[in-house]
Design a protein around this motif. Structure first.
Motif, short mmCIF file in Angstrom:
data_model
loop_
_atom_site.label_atom_id
_atom_site.label_comp_id
_atom_site.label_asym_id
_atom_site.label_seq_id
_atom_site.Cartn_x
_atom_site.Cartn_y
_atom_site.Cartn_z
N ALA A 46 23.74 52.09 2.48
CA ALA A 46 22.38 52.53 2.13
C ALA A 46 22.11 52.28 0.65
O ALA A 46 21.01 51.84 0.28
CB ALA A 46 22.21 54.01 2.47
N THR A 47 23.10 52.55 -0.19
CA THR A 47 22.94 52.29 -1.62
C THR A 47 22.78 50.80 -1.87
O THR A 47 21.90 50.37 -2.62
CB THR A 47 24.15 52.85 -2.40
OG1 THR A 47 24.28 54.23 -2.10
CG2 THR A 47 23.97 52.66 -3.88
N MET B 258 19.82 45.58 -2.62
CA MET B 258 19.57 44.27 -2.02
C MET B 258 18.11 44.10 -1.66
O MET B 258 17.55 43.01 -1.79
CB MET B 258 20.48 44.08 -0.80
CG MET B 258 21.93 43.88 -1.18
SD MET B 258 23.14 43.87 0.17
CE MET B 258 22.31 43.22 1.55
N SER B 259 17.47 45.18 -1.23
CA SER B 259 16.05 45.13 -0.90
C SER B 259 15.23 44.83 -2.14
O SER B 259 14.30 44.00 -2.11
CB SER B 259 15.61 46.46 -0.29
OG SER B 259 14.21 46.48 -0.10
N ASP C 193 12.13 40.86 -5.23
CA ASP C 193 11.92 40.04 -6.44
C ASP C 193 12.00 38.56 -6.11
O ASP C 193 11.17 37.77 -6.58
CB ASP C 193 12.96 40.39 -7.51
CG ASP C 193 12.73 41.75 -8.14
OD1 ASP C 193 11.60 42.27 -8.03
OD2 ASP C 193 13.69 42.29 -8.73
N SER C 194 12.97 38.19 -5.31
CA SER C 194 13.13 36.79 -4.93
C SER C 194 11.91 36.29 -4.14
O SER C 194 11.39 35.21 -4.41
CB SER C 194 14.40 36.61 -4.11
OG SER C 194 14.53 35.29 -3.65
N LEU C 195 11.46 37.09 -3.17
CA LEU C 195 10.30 36.70 -2.38
C LEU C 195 9.03 36.65 -3.23
O LEU C 195 8.17 35.78 -3.05
CB LEU C 195 10.11 37.63 -1.19
CG LEU C 195 11.13 37.47 -0.07
CD1 LEU C 195 10.93 38.56 0.98
CD2 LEU C 195 11.04 36.10 0.55
N HIS C 196 8.89 37.57 -4.16
CA HIS C 196 7.72 37.59 -5.04
C HIS C 196 7.71 36.33 -5.91
O HIS C 196 6.66 35.69 -6.08
CB HIS C 196 7.73 38.84 -5.90
CG HIS C 196 6.58 38.94 -6.83
ND1 HIS C 196 5.29 39.14 -6.39
CD2 HIS C 196 6.50 38.83 -8.18
CE1 HIS C 196 4.47 39.17 -7.43
NE2 HIS C 196 5.19 38.98 -8.52
#
Length: 127
Positions: A40-41, A46-47, A52-55
């Protein structure tokens, strides 16, 4: 040893095995909960990294597409202008071929000089 003593010894052994298995289950459950907590952490980190990568990808794609569209639009305008000039030249050549060269204006310095018509445009074989 009597049958009853053997039964109690086997029962005690089974109870020990059950307690051992319950302890293993508890340890496994604890380890699983620790893994889930770590996941979860990591998932949150990673989310955020994926966002950031997708943006960045989306921004880069938008700017690339805007540049591509602008280049395409500029090229289409240039081709349209070239074709418009070609059509205008063709119409002028046809007009001169059909009607002859336009007469000189009275105020023109070349007034009185002979005017030769332009050669006919090459239209290719008609038949």
């Amino acid at each position: 040893m009597s049958l009853r003593d053997e039964w109690y010894a086997a029962r005690a052994q089974r109870q020990q095995e059950i307690q051992f298995r319950q302890q293993q289950v508890l340890e496994h459950r604890h380890q699983t909960q620790m893994n889930l907590s770590a996941t979860a952490t990591n998932r949150a980190a990673m989310s955020a990294a994926m966002w950031d990568s997708l943006h960045t990808f989306h921004s880069t794609l938008q700017s690339s597409m805007a540049n591509f569209q602008e280049d395409t639009r500029a090229y289409q305008q240039q081709v349209w202008m070239d074709q418009q000039n070609q059509r205008a030249a063709y119409v002028a050549a046809m007009r001169d071929y059909v009607w002859g060269a336009a007469p000189a204006f009275i105020g023109d310095a070349s007034f009185g000089k002979s005017v030769s018509p332009l050669p006919a445009p090459k239209l290719g074989k008609l038949i």
